[in-house]
Scaffold this active site. Structure first.
Site, PDB file in Angstrom:
ATOM      1  N   SER A 143       5.627   1.590   2.187  1.00 32.40           N
ATOM      2  CA  SER A 143       5.876   0.354   1.446  1.00 32.40           C
ATOM      3  C   SER A 143       7.377   0.154   1.304  1.00 32.40           C
ATOM      4  O   SER A 143       8.138   1.131   1.276  1.00 32.40           O
ATOM      5  CB  SER A 143       5.247   0.447   0.050  1.00 32.40           C
ATOM      6  N   TYR A 156       4.675   4.822  -7.642  1.00 32.73           N
ATOM      7  CA  TYR A 156       4.141   4.415  -6.340  1.00 32.73           C
ATOM      8  C   TYR A 156       5.244   4.434  -5.295  1.00 32.73           C
ATOM      9  O   TYR A 156       5.097   4.993  -4.208  1.00 32.73           O
ATOM     10  CB  TYR A 156       3.525   3.020  -6.455  1.00 32.73           C
ATOM     11  N   LYS A 160       5.743   6.707  -1.836  1.00 26.85           N
ATOM     12  CA  LYS A 160       5.911   6.068  -0.536  1.00 26.85           C
ATOM     13  C   LYS A 160       7.230   6.491   0.115  1.00 26.85           C
ATOM     14  O   LYS A 160       7.330   6.565   1.345  1.00 26.85           O
ATOM     15  CB  LYS A 160       5.833   4.546  -0.670  1.00 26.85           C
TER      16      LYS A 160
END
Length: 251
Positions: A143, A156, A160
């Site tokens: 991401s 998150y 990533k």
């Protein structure tokens, strides 16, 4: 459309909907057989049916970070289709929004286990079962949140970022016969990303030079390219798919 993947087999994790399903659809349309994994059996069965049923696809229910599920899925793929040439590590979770300083360690561990450790473990499984002897291609879905600070989704983004490094490290270790690459999308209109754009899509899209958010098909074409022989001299790379938003410092 050519059949770049005739005779080849892929495992796509987290593929009952969204980006994972779009990638599976693209691979099947170009001749591949695919195994899809997901936690819920009903959406998974629907996805397999949409891909043409058992002739083209196999659905295996389980948790992405469960090693027994991983081993069983890889073994059943080889037993059913005879090989496993491609792996797409697409599974990801993001149950926690807010500052890192406030997060419970149990949540942190779980997100790391699903977003990072599972990708490594799936790669180990396909390596041992097929790719060590026959070669192959691995694609990790990262991401843009992993490329720079991402307030509100920092955990998150951190996982990533680790997945980006994992991609590069594995590319060095597994060459020349196994290629490992990644994709780093910005906001793609999927159920997973709803919280990032729901009721404010126009406002969010205004920050993108291309003035729209991504859709799953924007990702599937790039995925197919990196998995294909057309990308045979590409490994350890992260392709950013973001409508230009990171040019302006956004995620």
């Amino acid at each position: 459309m050519g059949k770049r993947f005739d005779g080849r087999v892929a495992i796509v994790t987290g593929a009952s909907r969204g980006i994972g399903l779009a990638i599976a659809e693209r691979l099947v349309s170009e001749g591949a057989k695919v195994t899809l994994t997901a936690r819920k059996p009903e959406p998974l069965a629907e996805a397999v049916h949409g891909l043409g049923g058992a002739e083209n696809a196999l659905g295996i229910t389980g948790k992405a970070d469960d090693e027994e599920h991983q081993a069983a899925a890889v073994a059943e793929t080889v037993a059913t289709f005879g090989r496993v040439d491609m792996l797409v590590n697409n599974t990801g979770i993001n149950p926690a929004y807010g500052p890192l300083i406030d997060l419970e360690h149990g949540v942190v561990r779980k997100v790391f286990e699903v977003n990072v450790l599972a990708a490594l473990s799936w790669t180990q499984q396909v390596y041992r079962a097929w790719m060590r002897e026959h070669g192959g291609s691995v694609l990790n879905i990262s991401s843009v949140a992993g490329l720079r600070p991402a307030p509100g989704i920092g955990l998150y983004g951190g996982t990533k970022a680790m997945l980006v490094h994992l991609t590069k490290e594995l590319a060095v270790e597994l060459g020349p016969d196994i290629r490992v690459n990644g994709l780093a999308p910005a906001v793609v209109k999927t159920k997973f990303a709803t919280a990032l754009y729901e009721n404010k899509e126009d406002e969010v899209a205004a920050n993108y030079p291309l003035r729209r958010l991504g859709v799953p098909s924007d990702i599937s074409g790039a995925a197919a390219f990196l998995l294909s022989d057309e990308a045979s001299w590409i490994t350890g790379q992260i392709l950013v798919l973001d409508g230009g938003v990171t040019l302006k410092g956004g995620v």
